[in-house]
Design an enzyme around this catalytic site. Structure first.
Site, PDB file in Angstrom:
ATOM      1  N   GLU A 216      -4.771  -8.936   0.062  1.00 52.79           N
ATOM      2  CA  GLU A 216      -5.481  -8.761   1.343  1.00 52.79           C
ATOM      3  C   GLU A 216      -6.960  -8.624   1.066  1.00 52.79           C
ATOM      4  O   GLU A 216      -7.365  -7.889   0.164  1.00 52.79           O
ATOM      5  CB  GLU A 216      -5.040  -7.477   2.067  1.00 52.79           C
TER       6      GLU A 216
ATOM      7  N   GLU B 269       0.825  -1.209   0.000  1.00 56.67           N
ATOM      8  CA  GLU B 269       0.000   0.000   0.000  1.00 56.67           C
ATOM      9  C   GLU B 269       0.859   1.259   0.000  1.00 56.67           C
ATOM     10  O   GLU B 269       0.855   2.042   0.963  1.00 56.67           O
ATOM     11  CB  GLU B 269      -0.964  -0.018   1.186  1.00 56.67           C
TER      12      GLU B 269
HETATM   13  C1  BGP Z   1      -4.572  -2.691   5.038  1.00 51.17           C
HETATM   14  C2  BGP Z   1      -3.151  -2.772   5.528  1.00 51.17           C
HETATM   15  C3  BGP Z   1      -2.976  -3.682   6.699  1.00 51.17           C
HETATM   16  C4  BGP Z   1      -4.130  -3.743   7.662  1.00 51.17           C
HETATM   17  C5  BGP Z   1      -5.484  -3.749   6.959  1.00 51.17           C
HETATM   18  C6  BGP Z   1      -6.696  -3.660   7.846  1.00 51.17           C
HETATM   19  O1  BGP Z   1      -4.816  -1.453   4.457  1.00 51.17           O
HETATM   20  O2  BGP Z   1      -2.274  -3.213   4.534  1.00 51.17           O
HETATM   21  O3  BGP Z   1      -1.758  -3.340   7.283  1.00 51.17           O
HETATM   22  O4  BGP Z   1      -3.988  -2.863   8.677  1.00 51.17           O
HETATM   23  O5  BGP Z   1      -5.554  -2.724   6.016  1.00 51.17           O
HETATM   24  O6  BGP Z   1      -7.209  -2.355   7.949  1.00 51.17           O
HETATM   25  P1  BGP Z   1      -7.207  -1.572   9.291  1.00 51.17           P
HETATM   26  O7  BGP Z   1      -5.957  -1.911   9.959  1.00 51.17           O
HETATM   27  O8  BGP Z   1      -7.252  -0.135   8.934  1.00 51.17           O
HETATM   28  O9  BGP Z   1      -8.434  -2.020   9.995  1.00 51.17           O
END
Ligand code: BGP
Length: 477
Positions: free
Chosen positions: A371, A170
């Site tokens: 993801e 990201e």
């Molecule tokens: C993605 C990231 C992760 C993780 C995930 C979950 O954007 O790559 O690192 O954190 O989101 O989202 P959040 O942590 O904002 O709930």
């Protein structure tokens, strides 16, 4: 009616995590803070219930146990990051921290021994804080060079065992939250800095690809890529105004990374708009040539929720710093399905729609879902009498998304696999352990003990049987 959804031949299932969200600070030396560590230290109030990267899931000490669970579930792949801020003690000269490198090397070996192929990302927000202070982080061209040195060292140490490398996870996120939206420490807004970071990270992806090619470690069966959080966007209606809003949203948040990574170049429209709004980055033609010569082998795409936009209804205040929302407003679709904990819409078709887009607009480049997952608060209430969390909502979420992934493959899309975020519950930026994502629970009340959730067994069976049963009409009764 339930039908058997078969996983296409070679389609893999895995789970993801990152170094800073799991490792904990055990063994971390002075001067080895990442930006995330520094943010947590300086602005702890905004981290949910005070949890953060300090202990995280204590993966550094418990990785053998966790890899045991990966083996039990039968994961094909585990994706995490190498922590740039900890792998080195001197970022200018890429001097390796032998203690951290030895842990990391053992972790890789343990994965391989368990039959779980590691995928390693070189930066998952772990830019060293020293480089933030000294150079403004990715605002500096010099940091691109330091990243290449670091990556080359990583290939040298682990390249004979790790086949799948990624430049970033990201790459747009930190600068968007910090410099564009002004939501995070150190609370400094500057849209031009935002674009300079975007550009340097796109450049760094190409530069590290180039270094990987020259390293001698890119064998036939190895791949280099980057992991992009595509913000799948839908216009409110088919009116030219709404469609234009969605196109601009896509340009500033998606094509700004997809294009250089996959096509090796930016589209002219982006340069024109950046000039118009006074945020054109500093670049050189030799950098652009390097990008052109080094598109990635494949991309991982993080897909969580759709974005819906409409043409702007209200005027932007004169003199406000440029923000892409100059071209759009968010659109709140009445009746949309929600994950109320994370505040994200659930729309599983995003996977299929993006797969078709890759096929039609990006030469059917090889890609995978890097993801996808569902963060849920207070999961303890779903515990059964044996202590296991019965996360049927997560299993439904997986089935719905996998169904659309498989449909994409059946229609000729080059989608290779699906990874859940996350393998275990772990620390999110700011939300910390609030929303749980894991296949494996981390029990904060009992020494961070691990326990498989019901969804882990769904993964296990799906991997073993290469199919699952699902009724696509179930959602429409
Ligand atoms: C993605 C990231 C992760 C993780 C995930 C979950 O954007 O790559 O690192 O954190 O989101 O989202 P959040 O942590 O904002 O709930």
């Amino acid at each position: 009616m339930n039908k058997q959804v078969k996983l296409p031949q070679g389609f893999f299932l895995g789970a993801a995590a990152s170094a800073w969200q799991t490792e904990g600070w055990k063994g971390k030396k002075e001067g080895q803070d990442s930006y995330m560590d520094a943010w947590y230290k300086e602005n702890r109030d905004v981290w949910y219930e005070g949890y953060g990267p300090a202990i995280a899931t204590n993966f550094v000490e418990r990785y053998r146990e966790d890899i045991g669970y990966m083996k039990e579930i039968g994961l094909d792949y585990y994706r995490t990051s190498l922590n740039w801020s900890r792998f080195l003690t001197d970022y200018e000269n890429a001097v390796v921290d032998e203690e951290y490198a030895s842990y990391y090397s053992d972790m890789i070996d343990a994965c391989l021994k368990a039959g779980v192929e590691p995928m390693i990302c070189l930066e998952h927000y772990e830019v060293p804080q020293v480089l933030m202070e000294r150079y403004g982080g990715w605002a500096s061209r010099h940091v691109v060079d330091l990243f290449v040195k670091y990556a080359s060292k990583a290939f040298e140490r682990f390249g004979s065992r790790v086949k799948y490398w990624f430049a970033f996870n990201e790459p747009i996120v930190v600068q968007t939250r910090v410099y564009l939206d002004g939501l995070r420490w150190p609370f400094h807004q500057d849209s031009a800095v935002w674009m300079q970071w975007n550009y340097h990270k796109a450049l760094a992806t190409a530069a590290v690809m180039d270094a990987y090619k020259k390293s001698g470690f890119r064998r036939e069966d190895c791949k280099f890529g980057t992991i992009i959080n595509v913000e799948t966007v839908y216009p409110r209606t088919d009116s030219p105004d709404d469609v234009n809003a969605a196109d601009k949203f896509d340009l500033f948040y998606n094509r700004v990374f997809l294009d250089p990574a996959i096509k090796g170049r930016y589209e002219d429209q982006l340069f024109d708009l950046l000039k118009t709004h006074g945020i054109l980055m500093e670049y050189t033609s030799s950098d652009l040539e390097l990008m052109e010569a080094n598109p990635v082998d494949w991309v991982g795409i993080n897909l969580y929720h759709p974005n819906r936009v409409k043409g702007r209804m209200t005027a932007i205040r004169q003199g406000a710093p440029f923000h892409p929302c100059y071209y759009y407003e968010e659109f709140d679709l009445p009746g949309k399905k929600m994950n109320p904990f994370r505040g994200w819409e659930i729309y599983p078709r995003i996977i299929y729609d993006f797969a078709l887009r890759m096929k039609n607009e990006y030469g059917n480049k090889e890609w995978f879902v890097a993801e996808n997952g569902m963060g849920v608060q207070n999961e303890g209430k779903y515990r059964d009498e044996t202590g296991m969390i019965q996360d049927d909502y997560r299993i439904d979420f997986f089935k719905q998304h996998l169904y659309w992934a498989v449909k994409g493959v059946e229609e000729g899309c080059n989608l290779k696999g699906y990874m859940n975020w996350a393998f275990t519950d772990n620390v999110s930026p700011m939300n910390a352990f609030k929303n749980r994502y894991g296949l494996v629970e981390i029990d904060l009340e009992h020494d961070r003990n691990r326990r498989l959730k019901k969804s882990a067994y769904f993964f296990q069976q799906t991997i073993a049987n290469r199919c699952f049963s699902y009724d696509p009409d179930e959602d429409y009764k």
